[in-house]
Design a protein around this motif. Sequence first.
Motif, short mmCIF file in Angstrom:
data_model
loop_
_atom_site.label_atom_id
_atom_site.label_comp_id
_atom_site.label_asym_id
_atom_site.label_seq_id
_atom_site.Cartn_x
_atom_site.Cartn_y
_atom_site.Cartn_z
N GLY A 144 0.82 -1.21 0.00
CA GLY A 144 0.00 0.00 0.00
C GLY A 144 0.85 1.25 0.00
N PRO A 145 0.44 2.31 -0.69
CA PRO A 145 1.23 3.54 -0.78
C PRO A 145 1.49 4.20 0.56
CG PRO A 145 -0.51 3.52 -2.45
CD PRO A 145 -0.78 2.38 -1.52
N ASP A 146 0.65 3.93 1.57
CA ASP A 146 0.80 4.57 2.88
C ASP A 146 1.58 3.71 3.87
OD1 ASP A 146 -0.63 6.82 2.06
OD2 ASP A 146 -2.54 5.88 2.57
N TYR A 147 2.16 2.62 3.42
CA TYR A 147 2.94 1.75 4.29
C TYR A 147 4.12 2.52 4.89
CZ TYR A 147 5.93 -2.15 5.78
OH TYR A 147 6.72 -3.00 6.51
N LEU A 364 5.43 4.89 1.90
CA LEU A 364 6.05 4.14 0.80
C LEU A 364 6.01 4.92 -0.50
CD1 LEU A 364 7.34 1.62 -0.39
CD2 LEU A 364 5.06 0.59 -0.54
N SER A 365 4.95 5.67 -0.75
CA SER A 365 4.88 6.42 -2.01
C SER A 365 6.04 7.38 -2.14
CB SER A 365 3.55 7.17 -2.09
OG SER A 365 3.38 8.05 -1.00
N ASP A 366 6.47 8.01 -1.03
CA ASP A 366 7.64 8.89 -1.07
C ASP A 366 8.92 8.11 -1.29
OD1 ASP A 366 6.05 11.09 -0.67
OD2 ASP A 366 6.53 11.32 1.46
N VAL A 450 -2.82 2.09 -7.93
CA VAL A 450 -1.61 2.85 -7.56
C VAL A 450 -1.02 3.57 -8.78
CG1 VAL A 450 -1.10 1.29 -5.65
CG2 VAL A 450 -0.07 0.86 -7.89
N ALA A 451 -1.81 3.72 -9.84
CA ALA A 451 -1.29 4.28 -11.10
C ALA A 451 -0.66 5.65 -10.91
CB ALA A 451 -2.41 4.35 -12.14
#
Length: 541
Positions: A144-147, A364-366, A450-451
């Motif tokens: 997930g992007p917020d992990y 995680l996205s960063d 998550v595109a």
Amino acid sequence: MPLASRSVSSRLSSFALVAALACAALGHMPDAEARGGTKAESQAQRPEHAAKGGAKSKRAAKNEAKHEAKHEAKAARASVPAGPLPAPVMAALARAHVPLSSMSVVVQRIGAPVPLVSINASEPMLPASTMKLVTTYAGLSMLGPDYRWKTTAYADGDLDAQGVLHGNLYIQGTGDPKLVPEELIDLVNQIRKSGITAIDGALVLDKRYFDASTRDLPAFDNDDTAPYNVGPDPLLYAFKSLSFTLTPGEDGQVSIDVLPQLAQLQIDNELRVTRGACTGSLQAASPSVAQTQGGFVQASFIGDYPLRCGSRTVNVAALDHSTFFAGGFLALWKQTGGTFQGATREGATPSNARLVGTHRSPVLSDVVRDINKFSNNVMARNLFLTIGAAQSKPPATTAKSAAAIQAFLKRSALPMNGLALDNGSGLSRDETISAASLADLLMAANASPVAQVFVESLPVAGVDGTMRNRLTKAGALGNAHIKTGTLRDVRAIAGYVGAANGESYVVVSFINDPRAEAARAAHDALLEWVYEGARRPGAAE
């Protein structure tokens, strides 16, 4: 964002050290070359636009110029070998003496059922750092992007009224890839707020989250001091690299600044400023780093430093992970007024130890943005191992991670023929993938939840990351999100191109050849051709 959304965002890292050392993991620093001219200026510099110039009052000269341009273009086309790729790409391959058999290419319009170009597409190839696309897409989708990663501190023993801990302080890591000084200071402050001002016992590093087999592996090209060769670790600190900035002064002295600070680091500065020309590789700027008696680490600089060379920054991957982390932590600990006189060792956190601080990493996205923009190998390797630990029980191993990613791809209807995973970063001669498989993954990613995060993490042509200085005077400037890959005998590109006609394309190309380095122009020509409309090679104009 799915690539149909044509906006391009560019955001600098909030920490100078992250940007500097993340790029150092590539083996070079980002240069300061300007972005380049406007789109109109770029078009004016291309031959096809230059041939159309001229005022109406000079019609004769114009016609003559057009005639000559057509003649020259015809002669140029005649000299380019025929092939399934557009003439500019074939010409660039010919100049580099790279045969088409060494290249694997897929170009496919998003939404189209079949590729527009497919050459050697099913052949397993060395992808270099484009393999990071597999790791980052799997990580974003599975975690997930917020992990966020957690780095925690525990204490045992008694804490007296003066704040002295009569016991050990334990630091437990889970592989945070972005644990730089500005992040670790948060954990230090939490420990201080728990009442601890001095540690009478040991500093114990709990690194059980990754299996010991993932550590101390041979350097990829036998260069142990290269930042791009830093291996993964549960307590990775500041990419385990020292960044020295040398600045010569008119007083004959060379000042040396270093990031990050290490408690045990000493600098022996015997540099002398000279008045000669700045020539050669400036060997004096590269220190020798060694551990000395008493637990100190000495970085020695010696030699002549020409004033005309100006300020230089050199990055060195020094020491083992535990020594580096301990030095960084204790430097911050002492900066906040804490004291420590004990030893440092590795070990397990006892079950009865009490929690005294928890630091959570950036999302995680960063992290994925830093991995892909700067092609940071060690961050990718830590993410790769984290996937394995999260999908099964720690300790993480490369085998667990590879199996977890393969299972995810299978569930996603992405069989990925030709995929062989080693460390997830592409810094390997054992990792392979086919252009067709990677193109399928890019198609799936562009249609996934998550595109936006995934596409925005890729370097933008002529704007940032590893594409900052490419296609700066071409139409593709700002219109291509491309991950690059570079190894000896390997050049690779993979990502998305928004064409001038409003359509969007997936582009993947690998060159595996001893002359691959000379063929970078072929990849640039391919991207520009896609931007200009990707007409099928040989189609009528």
